[in-house]
Structures are given as C-alpha cells and as structure tokens.
Design an enzyme around this catalytic site. Structure first.
Site, PDB file in Angstrom:
ATOM      1  N   ALA A  72      25.203 -35.046  47.954  1.00 13.38           N
ATOM      2  CA  ALA A  72      25.543 -34.517  49.283  1.00 13.38           C
ATOM      3  C   ALA A  72      26.573 -33.410  49.143  1.00 13.38           C
ATOM      4  O   ALA A  72      26.565 -32.447  49.904  1.00 13.38           O
ATOM      5  CB  ALA A  72      26.074 -35.630  50.175  1.00 13.38           C
ATOM      6  N   ASN A 140      33.602 -41.822  56.643  1.00  7.67           N
ATOM      7  CA  ASN A 140      33.505 -42.703  55.476  1.00  7.67           C
ATOM      8  C   ASN A 140      34.682 -43.653  55.339  1.00  7.67           C
ATOM      9  O   ASN A 140      34.565 -44.695  54.711  1.00  7.67           O
ATOM     10  CB  ASN A 140      33.367 -41.874  54.188  1.00  7.67           C
ATOM     11  CG  ASN A 140      34.369 -40.750  54.101  1.00  7.67           C
ATOM     12  OD1 ASN A 140      34.470 -39.925  55.017  1.00  7.67           O
ATOM     13  ND2 ASN A 140      35.104 -40.697  53.023  1.00  7.67           N
ATOM     14  N   GLN A 168      27.149 -41.101  55.753  1.00  9.09           N
ATOM     15  CA  GLN A 168      27.417 -42.513  56.054  1.00  9.09           C
ATOM     16  C   GLN A 168      26.525 -43.050  57.180  1.00  9.09           C
ATOM     17  O   GLN A 168      26.550 -44.244  57.455  1.00  9.09           O
ATOM     18  CB  GLN A 168      28.886 -42.701  56.438  1.00  9.09           C
ATOM     19  CG  GLN A 168      29.856 -42.377  55.320  1.00  9.09           C
ATOM     20  CD  GLN A 168      29.846 -43.413  54.193  1.00  9.09           C
ATOM     21  OE1 GLN A 168      29.385 -44.543  54.364  1.00  9.09           O
ATOM     22  NE2 GLN A 168      30.354 -43.029  53.034  1.00  9.09           N
ATOM     23  N   SER A 184      23.000 -38.361  51.195  1.00  8.39           N
ATOM     24  CA  SER A 184      23.088 -38.761  49.793  1.00  8.39           C
ATOM     25  C   SER A 184      22.346 -40.085  49.600  1.00  8.39           C
ATOM     26  O   SER A 184      22.567 -41.030  50.373  1.00  8.39           O
ATOM     27  CB  SER A 184      24.565 -38.937  49.436  1.00  8.39           C
ATOM     28  OG  SER A 184      24.714 -39.190  48.069  1.00  8.39           O
ATOM     29  N   HIS A 186      22.565 -42.500  47.414  1.00  9.72           N
ATOM     30  CA  HIS A 186      23.233 -43.743  46.984  1.00  9.72           C
ATOM     31  C   HIS A 186      23.968 -44.472  48.101  1.00  9.72           C
ATOM     32  O   HIS A 186      24.446 -45.579  47.898  1.00  9.72           O
ATOM     33  CB  HIS A 186      24.142 -43.489  45.771  1.00  9.72           C
ATOM     34  CG  HIS A 186      25.411 -42.736  46.022  1.00  9.72           C
ATOM     35  ND1 HIS A 186      26.629 -43.354  46.087  1.00  9.72           N
ATOM     36  CD2 HIS A 186      25.662 -41.414  46.204  1.00  9.72           C
ATOM     37  CE1 HIS A 186      27.588 -42.439  46.274  1.00  9.72           C
ATOM     38  NE2 HIS A 186      27.018 -41.265  46.348  1.00  9.72           N
ATOM     39  N   THR A 222      15.220 -27.917  37.701  1.00  8.18           N
ATOM     40  CA  THR A 222      14.117 -28.887  37.667  1.00  8.18           C
ATOM     41  C   THR A 222      14.488 -30.124  38.458  1.00  8.18           C
ATOM     42  O   THR A 222      15.565 -30.693  38.254  1.00  8.18           O
ATOM     43  CB  THR A 222      13.812 -29.266  36.203  1.00  8.18           C
ATOM     44  OG1 THR A 222      13.537 -28.073  35.476  1.00  8.18           O
ATOM     45  CG2 THR A 222      12.620 -30.206  36.114  1.00  8.18           C
ATOM     46  N   CYS A 304      37.693 -41.800  47.132  1.00 10.03           N
ATOM     47  CA  CYS A 304      38.205 -40.561  46.543  1.00 10.03           C
ATOM     48  C   CYS A 304      39.722 -40.516  46.624  1.00 10.03           C
ATOM     49  O   CYS A 304      40.396 -40.090  45.700  1.00 10.03           O
ATOM     50  CB  CYS A 304      37.652 -39.342  47.279  1.00 10.03           C
ATOM     51  SG  CYS A 304      35.930 -39.495  47.648  1.00 10.03           S
TER      52      CYS A 304
HETATM   53  N1  PLP Z   1      30.361 -37.031  52.727  1.00  9.63           N
HETATM   54  C1  PLP Z   1      30.718 -38.309  52.980  1.00  9.63           C
HETATM   55  C2  PLP Z   1      31.028 -38.729  54.373  1.00  9.63           C
HETATM   56  C3  PLP Z   1      30.783 -39.228  51.930  1.00  9.63           C
HETATM   57  O1  PLP Z   1      31.136 -40.484  52.167  1.00  9.63           O
HETATM   58  C4  PLP Z   1      30.473 -38.790  50.612  1.00  9.63           C
HETATM   59  C5  PLP Z   1      30.584 -39.720  49.472  1.00  9.63           C
HETATM   60  O2  PLP Z   1      31.482 -40.529  49.401  1.00  9.63           O
HETATM   61  C6  PLP Z   1      30.096 -37.461  50.423  1.00  9.63           C
HETATM   62  C7  PLP Z   1      30.048 -36.606  51.501  1.00  9.63           C
HETATM   63  C8  PLP Z   1      29.716 -36.944  49.059  1.00  9.63           C
HETATM   64  O3  PLP Z   1      28.488 -37.491  48.662  1.00  9.63           O
HETATM   65  P1  PLP Z   1      27.960 -37.354  47.146  1.00  9.63           P
HETATM   66  O4  PLP Z   1      28.550 -38.524  46.416  1.00  9.63           O
HETATM   67  O5  PLP Z   1      26.484 -37.463  47.214  1.00  9.63           O
HETATM   68  O6  PLP Z   1      28.406 -36.044  46.645  1.00  9.63           O
END
Ligand code: PLP
Length: 361
Positions: A72, A140, A168, A184, A186, A222, A304
């Site tokens: 993301a 998040n 999220q 994203s 995951h 790729t 983070c």
């Molecule tokens: N934006 C939000 C709200 C997120 O929670 C996160 C990941 O913690 C990201 C962006 C970044 O996502 P990615 O891990 O795919 O770079």
C-alpha cells in the site's frame, strides 16, 4: 500465544495460502512462469493474475482499474507523486506515515485537523491550490471511520483529486467513493508484499518507476503470480464473509468493552471499526505491561510508532497529552479471534495492570 494485533497484520487465510502454492511451483512444476511471457506457462500465470484482479476489483466501486503494487505504501506514493507536481496536498493529521511523510517529503503537505473523537470533518478549509486531498477510511491506530464521501465531494468542489487510504477498511466494509484507493493484501488475510491502487476511469497518473511498462505503464516490474493469486483469494473470501466477519467482530467488541470497562477508550466508539480497541489507563507502564503479558501479541500505539519511543501522532492529534498517549495500548482482533482468546487476554492484561497498582482510569 494470543494474537491481538490485527491492525499490524492478519493471519493468512487458508484459501489464500492454497491459491499461492500453485504459482510457486505447482503440482507439475509449471507454476513459476513469468506472467509477461507470451508462451503457455506465461499465459497461464497471466490468467491467474487477471482472475485475482477481478476478485480484488469486486470490493471496489465500479468504473475504475486495479494497479497491482508491492505494498500500500507503494500505491500511496504512486497516487500522491503521480497525480501532479504543483499545489498543496491536504492530508488529515492522523494519516499513516505512507501518506503524511510522502506529502511532507514533497513539501506540499497541508495538515487537516481532527476532532477529539478522531474524525476529520469537512468543515475546514483547504488551501486554494490544493491538487489532492487524502483522508483514510479507517484509522490504523484508533479504528475511527472518516467521512470519506464528504471529503470526495469537497475535493470535487475544489477541483482536486481525492485519495483514500483504505488499508484498514478494505475487505471489512464497502469502500466508498474516491478517485484513488490504496489497499494492502496482508490486512485482509492475504500475503505481505502485495498491494493495489484502484484508479477511477479518467484519472491520469504518471509512472514513478521506469522499466517494462507493466500495469498500463504505471508500475513497471514483473508481477508475482503467487502473491497476487493469494491477494485475489483473500479478497474473494472477504467478499463472501463481509457480514459474517462484521458480526463476529461485533460480538468480540461487546465482550471486550465489558472486560476493559475500567479503561478509557481513545477515539469514537460509534464511528469506528470495532475490531480495534485502543485504550488507556492513567499511569500505565506499557513496556512493563507488554513484558508481563508475553503470551498476548498487542501493540503500544501503531506498529510503526512503537519502538520509536515517540508518542503516537494520532493520539496526540486527538488531544491526548504525551503521557496519556504513552499510557495507551491497541488491541486488534478479527475473523480468527475467539471469545476465549479475548477473555484470556483481558484476564492477563487486567491482572498485570493491577500489579502496577492502577486503580483508577
Ligand atoms: N496505511 C495504513 C492505514 C496502514 O495501516 C498501513 C500498514 O500498516 C499502510 C498504509 C502501509 O501498508 P503496507 O504495509 O502495505 O505498505
């Protein structure tokens, strides 16, 4: 171990894992083809990617295209950097670093205020030269849901584009109007290392990396059939289980609120994804709590920010003092969390907080 950190990442769905294995080597060893090769193996891998693209697109509004990226963060960079060079980028104060730091790195950031309940309201002005507004769908750290439809409207009134970081929210609730949406895999039980940018038809972007011209020339490199097939399968399961997952989360939320009734909730209780419980206790030593509850995987603020020692910018933006922000923990739960796990984790966390002599909120 009890995993309560669903905003950091989510467990891989069995369907996503199965979908990926075929494209790592496959039962007959033909799964590793390059999806951009014109021969049969390449075409098969390409077909898997296009199937995944349809599945991922099904959770987006109609009238746009899905560009696969490596995360993301990459999707957000493509949206912000690729949508123009001049003018301001207005972003909410509680955006993820992927948005905030990118707008700031360009020297174009205008920060939008956030109310005490965590909502970024549209009753504030954006600079006249705003070219892009970015407000996330669900935060998040505190799970608060933002009025993105109103922000999209405001962006249109200002002849600006609207980017929604729906990382999220995607796969948990319907993602509403925007010009660009970043997600994203995951965070919805797919693999790490793959994301997407949804781009509304008619929005033009400039590539941010040059090369083979994949993804309509917008993201050279790729593609990974395994990661993308896993993403597609995760999106399909999420579409099918949208209501069931939300009902499960609601049940867990209600019980968690009872079990943590001595704690203060950070952010709105109502305008919120209920798989996020961000709470605080006066005087809480979060590091000690985490080492006393090693069996429970939870977070201090966002994944983070934790470890940096700095108080969370999100909790600060909603009016918490440095101390209150540092007294806060984030519990995140979802599809695979059981009621027993919530109860066990609450018993351990509350006992450890009690050991710190905390009696009041
Ligand atoms: N934006 C939000 C709200 C997120 O929670 C996160 C990941 O913690 C990201 C962006 C970044 O996502 P990615 O891990 O795919 O770079």
């Amino acid at each position: 171990m009890i995993y309560l950190d669903y905003q950091a990442t989510t467990p891989l769905a069995p369907d996503a894992r199965d979908a990926m294995l075929r494209w790592l080597d496959g039962p007959d060893g033909t799964g590793f083809g390059n999806p951009h090769s014109p021969h049969r193996m390449g075409r098969q891998a390409k077909a898997a990617i296009e199937l995944a693209r349809e599945r991922v697109a099904a959770l987006f509004p109609a009238g746009g295209q899905v560009i696969f990226t490596g995360s993301a963060t990459e999707a957000i960079n493509l949206a912000i950097r690729g949508s123009g060079k001049n003018g301001s980028v207005s972003v909410s104060a509680i955006e993820h670093a992927a948005v905030l730091d990118t707008a700031q790195a360009l020297g174009q950031a205008h920060i939008l205020n956030v109310a005490k309940d965590g909502q970024c309201n549209t009753n504030q002005d954006v600079p006249n030269d705003t070219r892009l507004i970015a407000v996330m769908q669900a935060n998040n750290e505190i799970g608060v849901i933002q009025p993105t439809v109103e922000w999209h409207r405001k962006a249109k009134e200002n002849n600006a584009l609207f980017l929604c970081d729906a990382v999220q929210a995607y796969g948990k609730m319907l993602v509403t109007g925007a010009d660009m949406i970043a997600v994203s895999a995951h965070k919805l039980h797919g693999p790490k290392g793959v994301g997407a940018l949804w781009v509304r038809d008619g929005v033009s972007l400039e590539e941010q990396q040059t090369g083979g011209g994949q993804e309509h020339g917008l993201r050279s490199g790729t593609l990974s059939p395994a990661l993308i097939a896993g993403f597609g399968a995760a999106a399909e399961v999420a579409s099918e289980r949208l209501e069931e997952d939300a009902a499960h989360v609601e049940m867990l939320w209600k019980r968690a609120r009872e079990l943590f009734s001595d704690w203060t909730l950070n952010g709105s209780a109502e305008a919120r994804w209920h798989g996020n419980l961000n709470i605080r206790r006066t005087g809480l030593d979060v590091n000690r709590l985490m080492s006393d509850c090693r069996n429970v995987m939870f977070s201090a603020g966002s994944a983070c920010a934790s470890g940096s020692g700095r108080p969370s910018h999100v909790l600060k933006a909603i009016g918490l003092s440095d101390k209150q922000a540092k007294n806060s923990i984030r519990l995140g739960f979802g599809r695979y969390t059981t009621l027993e796990e919530i109860e066990q984790a609450a018993a351990e966390i509350n006992a450890a907080a009690q050991d710190q002599g905390l009696t009041e909120q």
